[in-house]
Design a protein around this motif. Structure first.
Motif, PDB file in Angstrom:
ATOM      1  N   LEU A 136       2.492   1.577  -3.455  1.00 26.25           N
ATOM      2  CA  LEU A 136       1.512   2.039  -4.453  1.00 26.25           C
ATOM      3  C   LEU A 136       1.196   3.521  -4.268  1.00 26.25           C
ATOM      4  O   LEU A 136       1.075   4.264  -5.243  1.00 26.25           O
ATOM      5  CB  LEU A 136       0.240   1.201  -4.382  1.00 26.25           C
ATOM      6  CG  LEU A 136       0.371  -0.213  -4.950  1.00 26.25           C
ATOM      7  CD1 LEU A 136      -0.883  -1.017  -4.664  1.00 26.25           C
ATOM      8  CD2 LEU A 136       0.649  -0.165  -6.441  1.00 26.25           C
ATOM      9  N   PHE A 137       1.066   3.949  -3.015  1.00 25.13           N
ATOM     10  CA  PHE A 137       0.824   5.368  -2.744  1.00 25.13           C
ATOM     11  C   PHE A 137       2.008   6.205  -3.238  1.00 25.13           C
ATOM     12  O   PHE A 137       1.833   7.221  -3.910  1.00 25.13           O
ATOM     13  CB  PHE A 137       0.583   5.597  -1.249  1.00 25.13           C
ATOM     14  CG  PHE A 137       0.406   7.037  -0.885  1.00 25.13           C
ATOM     15  CD1 PHE A 137      -0.785   7.698  -1.179  1.00 25.13           C
ATOM     16  CD2 PHE A 137       1.424   7.748  -0.268  1.00 25.13           C
ATOM     17  CE1 PHE A 137      -0.952   9.034  -0.859  1.00 25.13           C
ATOM     18  CE2 PHE A 137       1.262   9.082   0.051  1.00 25.13           C
ATOM     19  CZ  PHE A 137       0.078   9.728  -0.237  1.00 25.13           C
ATOM     20  N   GLY A 138       3.223   5.753  -2.905  1.00 27.22           N
ATOM     21  CA  GLY A 138       4.430   6.468  -3.352  1.00 27.22           C
ATOM     22  C   GLY A 138       4.534   6.493  -4.863  1.00 27.22           C
ATOM     23  O   GLY A 138       4.922   7.503  -5.458  1.00 27.22           O
ATOM     24  N   TRP A 139       4.180   5.380  -5.500  1.00 27.01           N
ATOM     25  CA  TRP A 139       4.217   5.288  -6.964  1.00 27.01           C
ATOM     26  C   TRP A 139       3.228   6.273  -7.572  1.00 27.01           C
ATOM     27  O   TRP A 139       3.537   6.978  -8.533  1.00 27.01           O
ATOM     28  CB  TRP A 139       3.895   3.855  -7.387  1.00 27.01           C
ATOM     29  CG  TRP A 139       3.706   3.660  -8.853  1.00 27.01           C
ATOM     30  CD1 TRP A 139       4.639   3.837  -9.830  1.00 27.01           C
ATOM     31  CD2 TRP A 139       2.506   3.254  -9.507  1.00 27.01           C
ATOM     32  NE1 TRP A 139       4.099   3.549 -11.065  1.00 27.01           N
ATOM     33  CE2 TRP A 139       2.782   3.191 -10.887  1.00 27.01           C
ATOM     34  CE3 TRP A 139       1.226   2.931  -9.070  1.00 27.01           C
ATOM     35  CZ2 TRP A 139       1.829   2.826 -11.832  1.00 27.01           C
ATOM     36  CZ3 TRP A 139       0.290   2.559 -10.004  1.00 27.01           C
ATOM     37  CH2 TRP A 139       0.583   2.511 -11.372  1.00 27.01           C
ATOM     38  N   THR A 140       2.036   6.348  -7.006  1.00 28.17           N
ATOM     39  CA  THR A 140       1.006   7.250  -7.524  1.00 28.17           C
ATOM     40  C   THR A 140       1.440   8.713  -7.373  1.00 28.17           C
ATOM     41  O   THR A 140       1.348   9.494  -8.332  1.00 28.17           O
ATOM     42  CB  THR A 140      -0.331   7.011  -6.802  1.00 28.17           C
ATOM     43  OG1 THR A 140      -0.689   5.641  -6.947  1.00 28.17           O
ATOM     44  CG2 THR A 140      -1.428   7.888  -7.360  1.00 28.17           C
ATOM     45  N   VAL A 141       1.902   9.091  -6.183  1.00 30.76           N
ATOM     46  CA  VAL A 141       2.315  10.478  -5.940  1.00 30.76           C
ATOM     47  C   VAL A 141       3.491  10.839  -6.844  1.00 30.76           C
ATOM     48  O   VAL A 141       3.485  11.886  -7.508  1.00 30.76           O
ATOM     49  CB  VAL A 141       2.677  10.686  -4.447  1.00 30.76           C
ATOM     50  CG1 VAL A 141       3.347  12.030  -4.230  1.00 30.76           C
ATOM     51  CG2 VAL A 141       1.433  10.555  -3.586  1.00 30.76           C
ATOM     52  N   GLY A 177       0.826  -1.211   0.000  1.00 27.38           N
ATOM     53  CA  GLY A 177       0.000   0.000   0.000  1.00 27.38           C
ATOM     54  C   GLY A 177       0.858   1.258   0.000  1.00 27.38           C
ATOM     55  O   GLY A 177       0.589   2.217  -0.742  1.00 27.38           O
ATOM     56  N   THR A 178       1.914   1.248   0.802  1.00 23.92           N
ATOM     57  CA  THR A 178       2.830   2.389   0.857  1.00 23.92           C
ATOM     58  C   THR A 178       3.540   2.572  -0.481  1.00 23.92           C
ATOM     59  O   THR A 178       3.677   3.699  -0.976  1.00 23.92           O
ATOM     60  CB  THR A 178       3.863   2.188   1.983  1.00 23.92           C
ATOM     61  OG1 THR A 178       3.169   1.991   3.217  1.00 23.92           O
ATOM     62  CG2 THR A 178       4.801   3.370   2.108  1.00 23.92           C
TER      63      THR A 178
END
Length: 169
Positions: A43-48, A40-41
């Protein structure tokens, strides 16, 4: 049934009662919850990071970073699949049973008479135990190949005692 036969049957049952049972599994330091938090972390970092890079015109970074996240996910899945392997070692006065289950689920069972079985250990001066196996009747079955050195030492000590107990009676 006479009292003598009942006593004999009870003695045989007691002799077959396992007094050592070890369930060996590979150690995994990251559990399911930790894996979900990590992914989850990421994926969040990838998105941002992807949004920032796309807004600056560096759109290929979004895809390449996504490949990194996918590669890490696949590596963890392979690792968790390998963790499904386990071994079960059961010792009674009359039997030594080893059940080895591969990550695929394929089971392999070995049965030995504890009086004829020999527990062999290979040691390295710096690492400790590097190999453990039960040998009997021309057959050698490796045990605990996936264990870390401390767990190998612990298992070897307990199993040696159990085998000696089976032979002592």
């Amino acid at each position: 049934m006479s009292d003598t036969n009942a006593a004999s049957a009870a003695a045989n049952f007691a002799a077959d009662e396992p007094f050592f049972h070890a369930f060996l599994t590979p150690h995994r330091s990251l559990g399911r919850t930790g894996f979900m938090i990590l992914m989850g972390t990421l994926l969040f970092g990838w998105t941002v990071t992807g949004v920032v890079m796309i807004s600056r015109g560096a759109w290929p970074i979004f895809g390449f970073f996504g490949l990194d996240v996918l590669g890490l996910y696949l590596a963890f899945r392979v690792n968790y699949r390998a963790a499904r392997a386990h071994e079960e070692v059961i010792v009674s006065r009359t039997a030594l049973d080893i059940l080895k289950v591969a990550p695929s689920g394929k089971a392999e069972s070995h049965h030995f008479n504890p009086f004829w079985a020999r527990f062999s250990i290979a040691r390295h001066s710096e690492i400790g135990i590097t190999r453990m196996a039960v040998e009997a009747q021309g057959e050698a079955v490796p045990i605990g190949t996936f264990l870390n050195p401390d767990d190998r030492e612990s298992f070897a000590t307990a199993f040696t005692r159990a085998l000696a107990r089976a032979k002592a009676r």
